[in-house]
Design an enzyme around this catalytic site. Structure first.
Site, PDB file in Angstrom:
ATOM      1  N   LYS A 146      24.331  13.070 -42.970  1.00  0.00           N
ATOM      2  CA  LYS A 146      23.724  14.321 -43.420  1.00  0.00           C
ATOM      3  C   LYS A 146      24.192  14.672 -44.826  1.00  0.00           C
ATOM      4  O   LYS A 146      23.402  15.016 -45.706  1.00  0.00           O
ATOM      5  CB  LYS A 146      24.054  15.455 -42.451  1.00  0.00           C
ATOM      6  CG  LYS A 146      23.250  16.739 -42.686  1.00  0.00           C
ATOM      7  CD  LYS A 146      23.770  17.877 -41.832  1.00  0.00           C
ATOM      8  CE  LYS A 146      23.660  17.576 -40.365  1.00  0.00           C
ATOM      9  NZ  LYS A 146      22.319  17.835 -39.820  1.00  0.00           N
ATOM     10  N   ARG A 196      27.744  22.526 -40.401  1.00  0.00           N
ATOM     11  CA  ARG A 196      27.087  21.518 -39.569  1.00  0.00           C
ATOM     12  C   ARG A 196      27.871  20.212 -39.589  1.00  0.00           C
ATOM     13  O   ARG A 196      28.436  19.821 -40.603  1.00  0.00           O
ATOM     14  CB  ARG A 196      25.663  21.240 -40.073  1.00  0.00           C
ATOM     15  CG  ARG A 196      24.655  22.350 -39.819  1.00  0.00           C
ATOM     16  CD  ARG A 196      23.277  21.896 -40.283  1.00  0.00           C
ATOM     17  NE  ARG A 196      22.212  22.802 -39.866  1.00  0.00           N
ATOM     18  CZ  ARG A 196      21.733  23.767 -40.628  1.00  0.00           C
ATOM     19  NH1 ARG A 196      22.229  23.970 -41.843  1.00  0.00           N
ATOM     20  NH2 ARG A 196      20.757  24.539 -40.191  1.00  0.00           N
ATOM     21  N   GLY A 245      22.327  16.384 -31.831  1.00  0.00           N
ATOM     22  CA  GLY A 245      22.679  17.309 -30.767  1.00  0.00           C
ATOM     23  C   GLY A 245      24.001  17.042 -30.089  1.00  0.00           C
ATOM     24  O   GLY A 245      24.397  17.774 -29.180  1.00  0.00           O
ATOM     25  N   MET A 251      27.106  16.958 -31.551  1.00  0.00           N
ATOM     26  CA  MET A 251      28.237  17.715 -32.094  1.00  0.00           C
ATOM     27  C   MET A 251      27.759  19.101 -32.507  1.00  0.00           C
ATOM     28  O   MET A 251      26.630  19.478 -32.243  1.00  0.00           O
ATOM     29  CB  MET A 251      28.881  16.934 -33.239  1.00  0.00           C
ATOM     30  CG  MET A 251      29.587  15.665 -32.755  1.00  0.00           C
ATOM     31  SD  MET A 251      30.333  14.736 -34.086  1.00  0.00           S
ATOM     32  CE  MET A 251      28.893  14.190 -34.999  1.00  0.00           C
ATOM     33  N   ARG A 273      16.681  12.055 -43.272  1.00  0.00           N
ATOM     34  CA  ARG A 273      17.333  10.826 -42.817  1.00  0.00           C
ATOM     35  C   ARG A 273      16.246   9.824 -42.497  1.00  0.00           C
ATOM     36  O   ARG A 273      15.081  10.201 -42.290  1.00  0.00           O
ATOM     37  CB  ARG A 273      18.199  11.089 -41.586  1.00  0.00           C
ATOM     38  CG  ARG A 273      17.443  11.652 -40.401  1.00  0.00           C
ATOM     39  CD  ARG A 273      18.372  12.114 -39.301  1.00  0.00           C
ATOM     40  NE  ARG A 273      17.654  12.861 -38.273  1.00  0.00           N
ATOM     41  CZ  ARG A 273      18.228  13.684 -37.423  1.00  0.00           C
ATOM     42  NH1 ARG A 273      19.522  13.891 -37.471  1.00  0.00           N
ATOM     43  NH2 ARG A 273      17.521  14.321 -36.512  1.00  0.00           N
ATOM     44  N   HIS A 311      21.887 -13.374  -9.020  1.00  0.00           N
ATOM     45  CA  HIS A 311      20.827 -14.375  -8.920  1.00  0.00           C
ATOM     46  C   HIS A 311      19.460 -13.756  -9.175  1.00  0.00           C
ATOM     47  O   HIS A 311      18.651 -14.278  -9.945  1.00  0.00           O
ATOM     48  CB  HIS A 311      20.856 -15.027  -7.527  1.00  0.00           C
ATOM     49  CG  HIS A 311      19.729 -15.988  -7.286  1.00  0.00           C
ATOM     50  ND1 HIS A 311      18.524 -15.594  -6.720  1.00  0.00           N
ATOM     51  CD2 HIS A 311      19.604 -17.298  -7.565  1.00  0.00           C
ATOM     52  CE1 HIS A 311      17.723 -16.630  -6.660  1.00  0.00           C
ATOM     53  NE2 HIS A 311      18.353 -17.687  -7.158  1.00  0.00           N
ATOM     54  N   SER A 321      25.764 -28.396 -25.050  1.00  0.00           N
ATOM     55  CA  SER A 321      25.020 -27.164 -24.810  1.00  0.00           C
ATOM     56  C   SER A 321      25.959 -26.195 -24.104  1.00  0.00           C
ATOM     57  O   SER A 321      26.486 -26.511 -23.036  1.00  0.00           O
ATOM     58  CB  SER A 321      23.784 -27.417 -23.949  1.00  0.00           C
ATOM     59  OG  SER A 321      23.075 -26.211 -23.745  1.00  0.00           O
ATOM     60  N   CYS A 366      22.467 -22.614 -23.756  1.00  0.00           N
ATOM     61  CA  CYS A 366      21.381 -22.430 -22.791  1.00  0.00           C
ATOM     62  C   CYS A 366      21.698 -21.349 -21.766  1.00  0.00           C
ATOM     63  O   CYS A 366      20.975 -21.192 -20.790  1.00  0.00           O
ATOM     64  CB  CYS A 366      21.054 -23.743 -22.083  1.00  0.00           C
ATOM     65  SG  CYS A 366      22.438 -24.437 -21.154  1.00  0.00           S
ATOM     66  N   TYR A 369      20.510 -24.806 -32.054  1.00  0.00           N
ATOM     67  CA  TYR A 369      19.419 -24.150 -31.347  1.00  0.00           C
ATOM     68  C   TYR A 369      19.973 -23.206 -30.289  1.00  0.00           C
ATOM     69  O   TYR A 369      21.134 -23.291 -29.878  1.00  0.00           O
ATOM     70  CB  TYR A 369      18.489 -25.171 -30.692  1.00  0.00           C
ATOM     71  CG  TYR A 369      19.085 -25.956 -29.536  1.00  0.00           C
ATOM     72  CD1 TYR A 369      19.046 -25.443 -28.240  1.00  0.00           C
ATOM     73  CD2 TYR A 369      19.683 -27.193 -29.733  1.00  0.00           C
ATOM     74  CE1 TYR A 369      19.596 -26.144 -27.180  1.00  0.00           C
ATOM     75  CE2 TYR A 369      20.234 -27.905 -28.684  1.00  0.00           C
ATOM     76  CZ  TYR A 369      20.192 -27.380 -27.405  1.00  0.00           C
ATOM     77  OH  TYR A 369      20.737 -28.073 -26.353  1.00  0.00           O
TER      78      TYR A 369
END
Length: 898
Positions: A22, A91, A100, A102, A335, A451, A781, A849, A869
């Site tokens: 702010k 503020r 909202g 603080m 902002r 699972h 992997s 993976c 990858y």
């Protein structure tokens, strides 16, 4: 000497760390020449010093006093002077927006004397007393700790007594009476009096804002948004301007574009005769921002000009707060505005088209999380009622279907064209057919890596796990909610996998246009602009990314979908899913075999079925690598539940019948194979070394499938991956058998076969001995699910439901390590394995993976760690593509990471 206070004229937007969001933006607007009420900012350093010691840092108030004196001089009046008081707002303003969370205190400087002066100089008694009652109410709750609802009840009672509904209909005398009521309330609750000294009001208000950084709601918000606890908040002290001075005054909130859709135009709300807090508090109905043009065309035109200035300066959607004081427009805050996922993509594309940002900046303005939200269907939120239960939002999206309580029923009903939701206490691999058939999976146990959750995400199925409020009775084919509602089989339920909620009855669905685009290559109607924006972002990501993106896929259908979604191969093909369903009987025969001949026959019967699977997957992924993992889970997972078997045998005995010999044999095998901790028992590479012929059968099926595709003119690229290796000697033994079998298949077919052999790095010992393992492995992997389990000592099937929520609340985790990779622990093991593996074999191909392969934050880590990858479920492939592109931009010129 540390400096703790900066005037708005001294800062800028690049000082958010020090001045907060702010404060830095107020300074930036001041620098741009916009009409900002003057003021100054106490820095986040001052807050941190206060929080560390419990008292204001030395010299802070001298600086505040000096800046206040300058502010008074420029205004020509002093704080709280009786005849014409200068009033201030105080503020909060952290680096990252925490709306909202603080505190704010307005109208600092009013007291029993100055309220009369304000009434005289403003010409409005009502305005003066309205401002005073606001101060006493805010100060009483924020600084002095009185429950804010006490003030609200007093206000509501007064309106009832006066027969009015709106605050604005209370008279000056009504409000003066309310001020006295509030002051008496404060004294009654605290034993203290509302302070009449303006200096004391200011000092205590500032300290209260500092203290609100550690308020419960602020801490909770930071945990949810992953904001660090040690940043602290700045405090902004600003000259008050008043929107509650009559019909020619008011306050509003505006956006430079629609934050919901990203489309151009002015969007927002305006409330005449109100201060800014009234707009967001909802005490009266606002009017659309466009109505301001009719009420005050001059202010409206000025606001539009300032909004254009800010959007072009910030090169982004701006969220703006403003006040009009008797026809004079004041800008109170700006902002970069929060926006929906849809708006983020549309805005990024539009701003790039307008030349405000580069294509790379446009890519950096969107996220994989946002794309995931766009890919799943969602409920029409206007139509949802009260939820039956809440659980873990394990796999996002929304689905509606008839509740069914076993896999076979799910398959039967789905085959008849009915949409179903599979409801279980928890799922097992044997439930896979029902999971495939169902629109959603709902369990009363488990967490995000159970699972049900892992498989559902892999298939793009909606899933809510761990809905403990539900009592699931599979025998009676029903579940019961905490409020007593009973849902029987066939009853329609709606499952929200994004919110973790379950509803009785159908809730209307909103389809995902993005999925239609990915599946079919086109958008439709009003959603086309979203689809186009997503397509552009993915195209740019594919241009700049270094990481390849593969998919975890076990069926030809999954492989085909993954390819449509942009996968560059399969990084994990799980062979255990090929042993379920109608093939389970053959697996049981292999497990129960009493002789080598019986076991060899079962394996021989499995061979053509497995070969057929591999042929279809290699065809779907022709020309792209397919990494096939040899059998991994413990064999007992392919056998029936021991309790179920025991009940069947006991029931037969109770009826005087002879027990089923096969059931008895199965129960004996299950008991014989029982392990206290099966996930650390006989599984993975250990199976291949202990069960004769198992590896040979699988490798022969792979080799013959490759040969068949080659003879058909295809270009199959199969890779063989050995799971759960902890020592190089395990891999060496299996690799020797793989090479022997491939050589035999090659000779028989008369075709040269080239199938690289590698391993999963999923045990800490494997990571720490990666140099040795690389002597035998042609690729690595990372199986980060098991690597996370074994590094942390967690059982992922148990710990989420048991204590993860407490760990998240206490800040041990900022997010589950099964969702986002633990960089300090598991990530360090990954780094060691990459470095040591490539030191031995520089051309070592390395990927991941596990579930983390589709997690946006984890993808960035894998890019930095040097992997080649990532592999993830087909529905996460576009997310991984996008994040791999964004990861490549990190640290490069033009990137605008936030």
């Amino acid at each position: 000497m540390v400096r703790y206070v900066y005037d708005f004229t001294e800062g800028g937007r690049d000082m958010a760390d020090l001045l907060g969001g702010k404060g830095s933006n107020l300074a930036e607007m001041t620098r741009l020449g916009l009409p900002v009420p003057p003021g100054f900012t106490l820095t986040t350093e001052a807050c941190r010093a206060f929080l560390e010691t419990g008292s204001e840092p030395a010299g802070l108030w001298r600086e505040v006093s000096a800046h206040l004196a300058a502010l008074e001089a420029s205004a020509g009046r002093s704080l709280g002077q009786p005849d014409d008081p200068l009033l201030l707002s105080v503020r909060s303003g952290a680096k990252f927006s925490m709306p909202g969370m603080m505190e704010t205190i307005l109208d600092i400087g009013l007291n029993d004397d100055s309220v009369l002066g304000l009434a005289k100089v403003s010409g409005s008694e009502r305005f003066a007393w309205d401002s005073y009652r606001r101060l006493v109410q805010m100060f009483g709750s924020t600084v002095m700790g009185v429950d804010s609802s006490r003030f609200e009840r007093s206000l509501a009672l007064l309106k009832t007594l006066r027969g009015v509904q709106d605050d604005v209909r209370l008279t000056a005398s009504d409000l003066a009476e309310l001020v006295e009521t509030y002051k008496n309330l404060i004294h009654l609750e605290t034993g203290d009096h509302f302070p009449q000294s303006p200096a004391e009001q200011l000092r205590r208000a500032v300290m209260a804002v500092f203290e609100s950084w550690n308020g419960e709601r602020a801490r909770l918000y930071r945990r949810r948004e992953h904001i660090a606890d040690d940043l602290g908040t700045a405090v902004n002290v600003q000259r008050m301007v008043f929107g509650n001075l009559g019909s020619d005054s008011g306050s509003g909130v505006a956006f430079t574009r629609d934050p919901a859709t990203g489309r151009p135009g002015l969007y927002g709300d305006y409330l005449p005769d109100a201060q800014g807090e009234d707009v967001v508090a909802g005490i009266r109905n606002t009017v659309p921002l466009a109505e301001l043009e009719r009420l005050d065309a001059t202010s409206y035109d000025g606001l539009r000009t300032h909004m254009r200035t800010l959007e072009r300066h910030y090169r982004d959607l701006c969220d703006i707060e403003f006040t009009i004081e008797r026809g004079t427009l004041w800008m109170l805050q700006t902002r970069v505005g929060k926006r929906t996922a849809e708006a983020a993509f549309v805005l990024a594309a539009a701003l790039a088209d307008e030349g405000l940002i580069t294509p790379d900046e446009a890519l950096d303005r969107v996220s994989g999380d946002g794309l995931a939200r766009l890919m799943f269907p969602r409920f029409d939120t206007d139509s949802t009622g009260t939820a039956l239960a809440h659980g873990v939002p394990a796999s996002p999206g929304a689905a509606v279907g008839a509740a069914v309580f076993d896999s076979a029923q799910a398959v039967r009903r789905a085959a008849a064209g009915e949409k179903v939701v599979l409801v279980r206490q928890e799922t097992t691999p044997d439930d896979l057919p029902g999971m495939i058939a169902a629109q959603a999976v709902l369990t009363s146990r488990g967490g995000k890596t159970s699972h049900a959750a892992v498989v559902a995400r892999g298939m793009g199925k909606v899933c809510v796990c761990g809905a403990e409020e539900l009592t699931v009775d599979t025998e009676a084919r029903r579940f019961t909610a905490a409020d007593g509602t009973v849902i029987r089989e066939g009853t329609i339920v709606s499952v929200d996998g994004s919110a973790g909620a379950v509803y009785a009855g159908p809730v209307p669905l909103v389809d995902s246009a993005v999925i239609r685009y990915l599946e079919e290559g086109s958008g439709d109607g009003g959603s086309q602009y979203v689809v186009d924006a997503v397509a552009r972002a993915l195209a740019r990501a594919d241009t700049v990314r270094r990481l390849e993106v593969r998919a975890n896929a076990d069926t030809p259908e999954d492989a085909e979908r993954a390819r449509r979604f942009g996968a560059q191969g399969i990084g994990l093909c799980r062979t255990e899913h090929m042993f379920l369903g109608e093939r389970r009987e053959l697996v049981e025969q292999m497990i129960l075999a009493g002789t080598d001949a019986e076991r060899e026959k079962a394996l021989a019967d499995l061979l053509p079925l497995q070969r057929q699977d591999f042929v279809a997957i290699l065809e779907a992924m022709d020309g792209l690598p397919v990494t096939i993992r040899l059998l991994d889970p413990p064999l007992h997972e392919f056998l029936p539940d021991p309790t179920e078997l025991a009940v069947r045998l006991a029931s037969a005995q109770a009826r005087g019948e002879d027990p089923d010999a096969h059931d008895a044999e199965l129960l004996s095998a299950v008991n014989r194979m029982h392990e206290e901790n099966p996930m650390l028992g006989l599984r993975g590479v250990r199976l291949g070394l202990v069960v004769p012929g198992l590896v040979a059968m699988q490798v022969q099926a792979i080799g013959e499938a490759v040969g068949e595709r080659l003879l058909a003119g295809g270009t199959p690229k199969a890779e063989i991956m050995v799971p759960l290796v902890g020592d190089v000697r395990e891999l060496r033994l299996v690799r020797e058998e793989v090479q022997r079998v491939l050589a035999e298949v090659s000779r028989a077919a008369g075709i040269a076969l080239d199938c690289p052999v590698g391993t999963m790095i999923e045990l800490p010992r494997a990571a720490l001995t990666a140099g040795r393992i690389a002597e035998e492995a042609e690729f690595f992997s990372f199986g980060t699910n098991d690597l996370t389990q074994t590094t942390w000592g967690f059982s992922r099937d148990d710990v989420e439901a048991e204590f993860f929520s407490a760990y998240l609340d206490k800040g041990v985790f900022s997010t589950s390590p099964f969702e986002t990779l633990d960089r300090e622990g598991v990530g360090r093991l990954v780094g060691i394995a990459v470095a040591e593996g490539r030191a031995v074999r520089p051309d070592l191909k390395i990927g991941v993976c596990g579930e983390h392969g589709g997690d946006p934050d984890s993808v960035h880590f894998f890019h930095t760690a040097g992997l080649d990858y990532v592999s993830c479920s087909p529905f996460r492939v576009p997310v991984a593509r996008l994040e791999a592109g964004r990861a490549a931009l990190e640290g490069t010129e033009g990137s605008d990471s936030r």
